[in-house]
Each structure stands twice: as C-alpha cells, then as structure tokens.
Design a protein around this motif. Structure first.
Motif, PDB file in Angstrom:
ATOM      1  N   GLY A   1       0.778  -1.191   0.047  1.00 34.98           N
ATOM      2  CA  GLY A   1       0.068  -0.039  -0.011  1.00 34.98           C
ATOM      3  C   GLY A   1       0.814   1.294  -0.052  1.00 34.98           C
ATOM      4  N   GLU A   2       1.964   1.069   0.480  1.00 34.66           N
ATOM      5  CA  GLU A   2       2.965   2.345   0.532  1.00 34.66           C
ATOM      6  C   GLU A   2       3.717   2.386  -0.692  1.00 34.66           C
ATOM      7  OE1 GLU A   2       6.186   3.253   3.766  1.00 34.66           O
ATOM      8  OE2 GLU A   2       4.440   1.851   4.747  1.00 34.66           O
ATOM      9  N   ALA A   3       4.048   1.473  -1.202  1.00 34.30           N
ATOM     10  CA  ALA A   3       4.931   1.434  -2.432  1.00 34.30           C
ATOM     11  C   ALA A   3       4.577   0.019  -3.317  1.00 34.30           C
ATOM     12  CB  ALA A   3       6.447   1.328  -2.203  1.00 34.30           C
ATOM     13  N   THR A   4       4.852   0.181  -4.470  1.00 35.98           N
ATOM     14  CA  THR A   4       4.548  -1.097  -5.320  1.00 35.98           C
ATOM     15  C   THR A   4       6.020  -1.821  -5.258  1.00 35.98           C
ATOM     16  OG1 THR A   4       3.200   0.002  -6.791  1.00 35.98           O
ATOM     17  CG2 THR A   4       4.025  -2.247  -7.583  1.00 35.98           C
ATOM     18  N   VAL A   5       6.158  -3.102  -4.756  1.00 31.10           N
ATOM     19  CA  VAL A   5       7.145  -3.734  -4.726  1.00 31.10           C
ATOM     20  C   VAL A   5       7.298  -4.999  -5.346  1.00 31.10           C
ATOM     21  CG1 VAL A   5       8.737  -4.941  -2.741  1.00 31.10           C
ATOM     22  CG2 VAL A   5       7.244  -2.910  -2.065  1.00 31.10           C
ATOM     23  N   ILE A   6       8.462  -4.969  -6.336  1.00 34.84           N
ATOM     24  CA  ILE A   6       8.609  -6.247  -7.013  1.00 34.84           C
ATOM     25  C   ILE A   6       9.922  -6.866  -6.427  1.00 34.84           C
ATOM     26  CG2 ILE A   6       8.898  -7.237  -9.259  1.00 34.84           C
ATOM     27  CD1 ILE A   6       7.451  -4.420 -10.227  1.00 34.84           C
ATOM     28  N   VAL A   7       9.784  -8.279  -6.131  1.00 31.81           N
ATOM     29  CA  VAL A   7      10.955  -8.742  -5.500  1.00 31.81           C
ATOM     30  C   VAL A   7      11.339  -9.926  -6.351  1.00 31.81           C
ATOM     31  CG1 VAL A   7       9.413  -9.425  -3.623  1.00 31.81           C
ATOM     32  CG2 VAL A   7      11.919  -9.768  -3.159  1.00 31.81           C
ATOM     33  N   ILE A   8      12.545 -10.138  -6.680  1.00 29.08           N
ATOM     34  CA  ILE A   8      12.906 -11.306  -7.382  1.00 29.08           C
ATOM     35  C   ILE A   8      13.676 -12.174  -6.218  1.00 29.08           C
ATOM     36  CG2 ILE A   8      14.943 -12.469  -8.676  1.00 29.08           C
ATOM     37  CD1 ILE A   8      14.859  -9.960 -10.386  1.00 29.08           C
ATOM     38  N   GLU A   9      13.168 -13.681  -6.391  1.00 30.63           N
ATOM     39  CA  GLU A   9      13.682 -14.398  -5.053  1.00 30.63           C
ATOM     40  C   GLU A   9      13.649 -15.814  -5.663  1.00 30.63           C
ATOM     41  OE1 GLU A   9      15.051 -13.124  -2.003  1.00 30.63           O
ATOM     42  OE2 GLU A   9      15.567 -15.129  -2.286  1.00 30.63           O
ATOM     43  N   HIS A  10      14.595 -16.502  -4.994  1.00 29.73           N
ATOM     44  CA  HIS A  10      14.699 -17.722  -5.443  1.00 29.73           C
ATOM     45  C   HIS A  10      14.362 -18.770  -4.025  1.00 29.73           C
ATOM     46  CE1 HIS A  10      19.189 -17.279  -5.321  1.00 29.73           C
ATOM     47  NE2 HIS A  10      18.767 -18.093  -4.086  1.00 29.73           N
ATOM     48  N   ASP A  11      14.752 -18.161  -2.938  1.00 31.63           N
ATOM     49  CA  ASP A  11      14.291 -18.786  -1.531  1.00 31.63           C
ATOM     50  C   ASP A  11      12.907 -19.140  -1.422  1.00 31.63           C
ATOM     51  OD1 ASP A  11      13.979 -19.749   0.924  1.00 31.63           O
ATOM     52  OD2 ASP A  11      15.563 -18.296   1.711  1.00 31.63           O
ATOM     53  N   MET A  12      12.539 -20.279  -1.846  1.00 29.91           N
ATOM     54  CA  MET A  12      11.090 -20.610  -1.592  1.00 29.91           C
ATOM     55  C   MET A  12      10.238 -20.372  -0.387  1.00 29.91           C
ATOM     56  SD  MET A  12       9.518 -21.075  -4.378  1.00 29.91           S
ATOM     57  CE  MET A  12      10.626 -20.754  -6.150  1.00 29.91           C
ATOM     58  N   ALA A  13      11.177 -20.738   0.767  1.00 29.98           N
ATOM     59  CA  ALA A  13      10.578 -20.594   1.981  1.00 29.98           C
ATOM     60  C   ALA A  13      10.341 -18.834   2.184  1.00 29.98           C
ATOM     61  CB  ALA A  13      11.741 -20.913   3.076  1.00 29.98           C
ATOM     62  N   PHE A  14      11.090 -18.127   1.860  1.00 28.34           N
ATOM     63  CA  PHE A  14      10.838 -16.770   1.831  1.00 28.34           C
ATOM     64  C   PHE A  14       9.546 -16.199   0.844  1.00 28.34           C
ATOM     65  CE2 PHE A  14      11.624 -12.400  -0.383  1.00 28.34           C
ATOM     66  CZ  PHE A  14      11.723 -11.775   0.712  1.00 28.34           C
ATOM     67  N   VAL A  15       9.478 -17.004  -0.119  1.00 24.55           N
ATOM     68  CA  VAL A  15       8.514 -16.735  -1.030  1.00 24.55           C
ATOM     69  C   VAL A  15       7.256 -17.098  -0.512  1.00 24.55           C
ATOM     70  CG1 VAL A  15       7.450 -17.276  -3.393  1.00 24.55           C
ATOM     71  CG2 VAL A  15       9.922 -16.928  -3.196  1.00 24.55           C
ATOM     72  N   ARG A  16       7.118 -18.209   0.080  1.00 25.24           N
ATOM     73  CA  ARG A  16       6.210 -18.580   0.755  1.00 25.24           C
ATOM     74  C   ARG A  16       5.422 -18.033   1.909  1.00 25.24           C
ATOM     75  NH1 ARG A  16       4.342 -23.876   1.656  1.00 25.24           N
ATOM     76  NH2 ARG A  16       6.165 -24.708   0.812  1.00 25.24           N
ATOM     77  N   GLU A  17       6.642 -17.155   2.587  1.00 21.32           N
ATOM     78  CA  GLU A  17       6.378 -16.352   3.883  1.00 21.32           C
ATOM     79  C   GLU A  17       6.019 -15.184   3.296  1.00 21.32           C
ATOM     80  OE1 GLU A  17       9.568 -16.460   6.527  1.00 21.32           O
ATOM     81  OE2 GLU A  17       8.622 -15.016   7.806  1.00 21.32           O
ATOM     82  N   LEU A  18       6.350 -14.635   1.923  1.00 15.89           N
ATOM     83  CA  LEU A  18       5.927 -13.338   1.627  1.00 15.89           C
ATOM     84  C   LEU A  18       4.298 -13.295   1.228  1.00 15.89           C
ATOM     85  CD1 LEU A  18       8.062 -11.761  -1.034  1.00 15.89           C
ATOM     86  CD2 LEU A  18       7.680 -10.677   1.154  1.00 15.89           C
TER      87      LEU A  18
END
Ligand code: ADP
Ligand code: MG
Length: 236
Positions: free
Chosen positions: A184-201
């Motif tokens: 809501g504060e900024a559009t955030v585009i994040v590249i990631e390969h750590d699936m635990a992190f992606v799941r948590e996001l």
C-alpha cells in the motif's frame, strides 16, 4: 504516502534481445499501486533482465514500459529514478566510510527530514548502529542499510533483486515481514529464489521461464501449478 498517488506499472509485450538470443520474450503484465509481487524462475530465466529494463539500466528491444500513462522505456535511469522507481541491487552498495545515518541522509537528499530519518533507522532495525560506519556493519546490516537507502528516496516502486542473498534464516524472515508492511505504501517487485521466503511473503507470484511469463497467481496457485512444477523439477 497513500497508494492513490502511485501509478500503475505496465509492461506491454516487452522483449529483450542480446544478439539473436531473447532473454525476455514478449512479457505483458500490470502491477497495481502498492501491490507486493514476487518474481521467481530458474537461473537465467530473465528475472534480473526484466528489472533492469524497468529501471532503465538495460534498453528495451521491443514493447513498452508504462508508469501511469507515461512511457518510461527509453528514459535515462536517473529520470526513471526521479519518477519514484527505486532499485536495490543484489550486492549491497553502501558508502563504507559514512555512518548509517549519513548514508541514509545522502540517499534521501533534501526530501528526508530529521524525524523521518529517525523513523527510517528504527524501521530497518539499525538504531543501535546509527553512528557505525558502513564498512563496520555485518552483511545483514549492510543489506538493511541499502533497503533503507532505497526507502529514503520515498519510492513509489521498489525493485529488489534477491534481497535475502547471504542473509541468515532469521534475517530472511525479518525481510519478508518488512516487505509485507510496505504493502500500500509502494509497489514492491521482489525477485527471489528462496522458496521459504516466497512462501512467507505470501504475495502474488509470477513465474518466468526462458524469458516468458508462464504463470501468475497466489503462492498456493503457483506451488500446485503443473507447468511450474515441470520447470522446477527439470521435467521440461
Ligand atoms: P536471471 O536473473 O533470471 O537468473 P538474467 O536476467 O540474469 O537471468 O539472464 C537471462 C539470460 O540473459 C541469461 O541467459 C543470461 O546469460 C543472458 N544475459 C543477461 N545479461 C546479458 C548481457 N548483458 N549480454 C548477453 N546475455 C545476457
Ligand atoms: Mg538474476
């Protein structure tokens, strides 16, 4: 900042050629104001290339990138940054000889007042390290500082290329929590390969493979998507 001030970010048939090779092949996508989006895909899929085209460090070969109604591909990177599109690099690049507070002040320029600086330092968990030089921060601290430097510019769009590289499990989890708060504060585009992190996001996730966008959906959708599983399990 309210998300009504953030324009939509739109990719229209974006292609990137390196010689005859297409690193990105006709990608179209719309990023809503204040949306948190995760980009995944195998090594070489074109993830970094896509971010580089959005922030203007790589020219677009075909197609358009729009910020609101404005076509931004072709603009120099500084102009794109001035529109409010900030980028955090994979390797932290903080000024080693400056303190945490000085790094943030420099990044924020005249737009960052004292109270905002204090709030930002707290937000990135570096209150105790405020007067420590960049060179003396541990890797995790440098990552946080660079995140803070990107935020000091009060970006409308924040582009992050593998922000958890080299972070501990706890720091990675902290980063996910932090990015979720930016919704809501900024559009955030994040590249990631750590699936635990992606799941948590737990954000909308888009999947790139050989330069093409092959899936978009919630993490659960993506996790159970056959085409995505093929790509990750190497059955293609
Ligand atoms: P990812 O970030 O998904 O791992 P990249 O966007 O870095 O992938 O790269 C996508 C493809 O484009 C790779 O095959 C890579 O070798 C190629 N590539 C990236 N940058 C260049 C360049 N400057 N010149 C030629 N090929 C490049
Ligand atoms: Mg990359």
């Amino acid at each position: 900042m309210s998300n009504s001030t953030i324009p939509f970010l739109t990719l229209e048939n974006v292609t990137k050629r390196f010689g005859l090779f297409k690193a990105i092949n006709g990608v179209s996508e719309v990023f809503a104001p204040g949306e948190l989006i995760c980009v995944i895909g195998p090594n070489g899929a074109g993830k970094s290339t896509l971010l580089n085209m959005i922030c203007g460090t790589l020219p677009v070969s075909e197609g358009r990138v729009l910020f609101g109604d404005e076509v931004i591909n072709g603009l120099p990177p500084e102009k794109i940054a001035n529109l409010g599109i900030a980028r955090k690099f994979q390797v932290p690049s903080v000024f080693e000889s400056l303190t945490v507070a000085e790094n943030l002040t420099l990044a924020g320029g005249r737009g960052l007042n004292r109270d905002e600086l204090d709030a930002l330092i707290e937000k990135i968990h570096l209150t105790a390290e405020r007067d420590i030089r960049g060179a003396d921060l541990p890797h995790g601290g440098k990552q946080w500082l660079e995140m803070g430097m990107a935020l000091a510019m009060k970006p409308k769009v924040l582009l992050l290329d593998e922000p958890t590289a080299g972070l501990s499990v706890d720091e990675t989890s902290d980063t996910a929590r932090f990015l979720k708060q930016l919704r809501g504060e900024a559009t955030v585009i994040v590249i990631e390969h750590d699936m635990a992190f992606v799941r948590e996001l737990n954000a909308r996730t888009i999947v790139l493979h050989h330069g093409a966008l092959i899936a978009s959906g919630s993490f659960e959708d993506i996790e159970s998507n056959e085409a995505v599983r093929d790509v990750y399990l190497g059955r293609h």
